[in-house]
Design an enzyme around this catalytic site. Structure first.
Site, mmCIF file in Angstrom:
data_model
loop_
_atom_site.group_PDB
_atom_site.id
_atom_site.type_symbol
_atom_site.label_atom_id
_atom_site.label_comp_id
_atom_site.label_asym_id
_atom_site.label_seq_id
_atom_site.Cartn_x
_atom_site.Cartn_y
_atom_site.Cartn_z
ATOM 1 C CD GLU A 184 -0.719 -5.344 6.180
ATOM 2 O OE1 GLU A 184 -1.123 -4.262 6.406
ATOM 3 O OE2 GLU A 184 -0.303 -5.875 4.945
ATOM 4 C CB CYS A 222 -0.933 -0.016 1.130
ATOM 5 S SG CYS A 222 -2.456 1.166 0.670
ATOM 6 C CG HIS A 254 -3.437 -2.970 3.638
ATOM 7 N ND1 HIS A 254 -2.205 -2.694 4.521
ATOM 8 C CD2 HIS A 254 -3.968 -1.954 2.993
ATOM 9 C CE1 HIS A 254 -2.363 -1.305 4.466
ATOM 10 N NE2 HIS A 254 -3.271 -0.886 3.686
#
Length: 196
Positions: A172, A79, A170
């Site tokens: 994660e 990002c 993202h």
């Protein structure tokens, strides 16, 4: 044991550490320049790119991260991290790190309220990956040296150039660690070459 740093200035730092550890590597939060010497690879997380740049300038990270990359150590930007890596950022005269030969546009998919999830076909993965898009950028154009790894809605959202990897979303923020694993493999490959 591989040690992968996560730049700890802002963003989803803990989630990246958890994902790194789920892939069997050691995760380390990097808050000071000298800590870069203790890691084999680096993740630059999401956040707000203007704020991140200001913090990088304050803590003098720009040149040390460029030197880190010059050693061949892998870097993964997610990002805002992708924006930091890009060679050209739309609406900005100067790039931040300029390590990935792509041009990016910020907030391409709308504001925070327009956040969404989408299944993305990623090169090298056998099943789609759920991308979490939060005020996400996208890659407008990529140099011939850059491998486009994923697109969404006709826009490039993931790319790799040698040991530099970037994505718009993202990884994660999901329980799917395959993209982190892909980066861990890049770091492992770097470390193996160093050992020869």
């Amino acid at each position: 044991m591989l040690t992968i740093g996560v730049l700890g200035l802002q963003g989803a730092v803990r989630e990246h550490i958890q994902s790194i550890e789920a892939c069997g590597a050691e995760g380390k939060i990097i808050k000071r320049v000298e800590e870069l010497e203790t890691v084999d690879g680096l993740i630059i997380p999401g956040g707000e790119s203007t704020t991140m740049r200001r913090l990088m300038d304050t803590y003098q990270f720009i040149d040390p991260i460029k030197a880190f990359a010059a050693q061949g150590k892998p870097i993964f930007g997610t990002c805002a991290g992708l924006i930091m890596l890009a060679a050209h950022v739309e609406d900005r005269e100067d790039a931040h790190l300029g390590l990935l030969n792509v041009s990016v546009a910020r907030n391409s998919f709308g504001r925070q309220v327009d956040s969404f999830e989408a299944d993305i076909e990623v090169k090298g993965l056998d099943a789609p990956f759920t991308g979490v898009f939060i005020r996400a950028p996208h890659i407008i154009s990529a140099d011939k040296s850059v491998e486009v790894m994923a697109e969404y809605d006709g826009r490039i959202v993931m790319a790799r150039e040698n040991h530099i990897l970037g994505c718009s979303f993202h990884p994660e923020l999901t329980d799917d660690h395959r993209l982190t694993q892909l980066f861990v493999e890049m770091v492992k490959s770097y470390k193996t070459k160093q050992a020869v």
